[in-house]
Scaffold this active site. Structure first.
Site, PDB file in Angstrom:
ATOM      1  NE  ARG A   1       7.791  -3.640   7.079  1.00  0.00           N
ATOM      2  CZ  ARG A   1       6.119  -2.915   7.070  1.00  0.00           C
ATOM      3  NH1 ARG A   1       5.883  -2.610   5.854  1.00  0.00           N
ATOM      4  NH2 ARG A   1       5.920  -3.237   7.995  1.00  0.00           N
TER       5      ARG A   1
ATOM      6  CE  LYS B   1      -1.949  -0.841   3.762  1.00  0.00           C
ATOM      7  NZ  LYS B   1      -1.471  -1.908   4.517  1.00  0.00           N
TER       8      LYS B   1
ATOM      9  NE  ARG C   1       2.839  -5.217  12.617  1.00  0.00           N
ATOM     10  CZ  ARG C   1       3.545  -4.705  11.587  1.00  0.00           C
ATOM     11  NH1 ARG C   1       3.658  -4.782  10.362  1.00  0.00           N
ATOM     12  NH2 ARG C   1       5.248  -5.640  11.973  1.00  0.00           N
TER      13      ARG C   1
ATOM     14  NE  ARG D   1      -4.173  -1.977  10.330  1.00  0.00           N
ATOM     15  CZ  ARG D   1      -3.208  -1.517  10.188  1.00  0.00           C
ATOM     16  NH1 ARG D   1      -3.164  -0.393   9.593  1.00  0.00           N
ATOM     17  NH2 ARG D   1      -1.905  -1.498  10.951  1.00  0.00           N
TER      18      ARG D   1
ATOM     19  NE  ARG E   1       7.423  -1.142  10.591  1.00  0.00           N
ATOM     20  CZ  ARG E   1       5.848  -0.728  10.030  1.00  0.00           C
ATOM     21  NH1 ARG E   1       5.364  -0.531   9.267  1.00  0.00           N
ATOM     22  NH2 ARG E   1       5.238  -1.184  11.044  1.00  0.00           N
TER      23      ARG E   1
HETATM   24  P1  AMP Z   1       0.970  -0.083  10.283  1.00  0.00           P
HETATM   25  O1  AMP Z   1       2.480   0.874   9.983  1.00  0.00           O
HETATM   26  O2  AMP Z   1      -0.007   1.177   9.672  1.00  0.00           O
HETATM   27  O3  AMP Z   1       1.659  -1.210   9.987  1.00  0.00           O
HETATM   28  O4  AMP Z   1       0.416   0.196  11.402  1.00  0.00           O
HETATM   29  C1  AMP Z   1       1.839   0.195  12.513  1.00  0.00           C
HETATM   30  C2  AMP Z   1       0.720   0.397  13.842  1.00  0.00           C
HETATM   31  O5  AMP Z   1       0.037   1.302  13.558  1.00  0.00           O
HETATM   32  C3  AMP Z   1      -0.477  -0.844  13.692  1.00  0.00           C
HETATM   33  O6  AMP Z   1       0.226  -2.031  14.489  1.00  0.00           O
HETATM   34  C4  AMP Z   1      -0.808  -0.468  14.980  1.00  0.00           C
HETATM   35  O7  AMP Z   1      -0.841  -1.194  16.251  1.00  0.00           O
HETATM   36  C5  AMP Z   1      -1.281   1.140  14.731  1.00  0.00           C
HETATM   37  N1  AMP Z   1      -1.697   1.117  14.266  1.00  0.00           N
HETATM   38  C6  AMP Z   1      -2.107   2.323  12.362  1.00  0.00           C
HETATM   39  N2  AMP Z   1      -3.384   1.917  12.208  1.00  0.00           N
HETATM   40  C7  AMP Z   1      -4.214   1.343  12.713  1.00  0.00           C
HETATM   41  C8  AMP Z   1      -6.180   2.124  12.477  1.00  0.00           C
HETATM   42  N3  AMP Z   1      -6.040   2.214  11.712  1.00  0.00           N
HETATM   43  N4  AMP Z   1      -6.164   1.218  13.517  1.00  0.00           N
HETATM   44  C9  AMP Z   1      -5.646   0.717  15.074  1.00  0.00           C
HETATM   45  N5  AMP Z   1      -4.095   0.991  14.925  1.00  0.00           N
HETATM   46  C10 AMP Z   1      -3.628   1.354  13.862  1.00  0.00           C
END
Ligand code: AMP
Length: 187
Positions: free
Chosen positions: A130, A15, A143, A91, A132
């Site tokens: 990746r 994405k 996750r 999400r 991270r």
């Molecule tokens: P991402 O970079 O999108 O994988 O987000 C990293 C972390 O941020 C996730 O593992 C969640 O802990 C938090 N996070 C990001 N977007 C959301 C969302 N829409 N709802 C809840 N937690 C989120």
């Protein structure tokens, strides 16, 4: 015209990469909730303090915190002018319903949802590569599970709303982006 887009797909589906291509070619504001949360962690803001324990575990940050943060971001002037491209939000269905209500109240709607479909094995491979801080094998597995359960009903949700576009995200970046352009150019 301003486009209001949603990018759907599990972590590692590409994405973010496709979003980088899209903002170069189209007027729309890229809003990644993960990036906003990470910036708040780095700056140790109150929001960052609230989100940290969930993020470290690969769990979702509670909806009330996330929804408020998104509503605040969507109300800013750049989004008013160019529209938005949400990446990592919604999400789950509760977030999708919150977003629908917010958009209706503000006289807006979703132009298209792009769903990047990628197999589990390829997702795991990509996330491990990746590197991270929250990309250890255990956190990755959690996750993926957490997101799958919450995220896949959204595919149905936006399909029913008539705005879903499914794109095979397991191919070369350029091929994936070719399909993205096809969708966006026909809006
Ligand atoms: P991402 O970079 O999108 O994988 O987000 C990293 C972390 O941020 C996730 O593992 C969640 O802990 C938090 N996070 C990001 N977007 C959301 C969302 N829409 N709802 C809840 N937690 C989120």
């Amino acid at each position: 015209m301003a486009k209001n887009l949603i990018l759907l797909g599990l972590p590692g589906a590409g994405k973010g990469t496709q979003a980088d291509f899209i903002v170069k070619d189209y007027a729309t504001v890229h809003i990644s909730t993960g990036d906003i949360f990470r910036a708040n962690l780095t700056n140790n803001t109150d929001l960052g303090k609230k989100a940290r324990e969930y993020m470290d575990a690969g769990d979702l940050v509670p909806d009330e915190i996330t929804n408020a943060m998104v509503a605040d971001r969507l109300s800013q002037a750049d989004v008013e002018k160019d529209g938005f491209m949400l990446d990592g939000y919604p999400r789950n269905e509760a977030q999708a319903e919150f977003l629908d209500n917010y958009l209706t109240e503000n006289g807006k709607s979703i132009s298209a949802t792009l769903y990047f479909k990628v197999s589990d094995s390829l997702l795991r491979e990509r996330l491990l590569g990746r590197g991270r801080a929250d990309d250890t094998p255990e956190v990755i597995d959690n996750r993926l599970e957490v997101n799958k359960k919450a995220n896949l009903p959204l595919v149905d949700y936006y399909d029913k709303a008539g705005v879903l576009n499914t794109i095979d995200g397991g191919r070369e970046l350029a091929e994936v982006y070719h399909d993205v352009r096809d969708v966006l150019d026909n809006l």
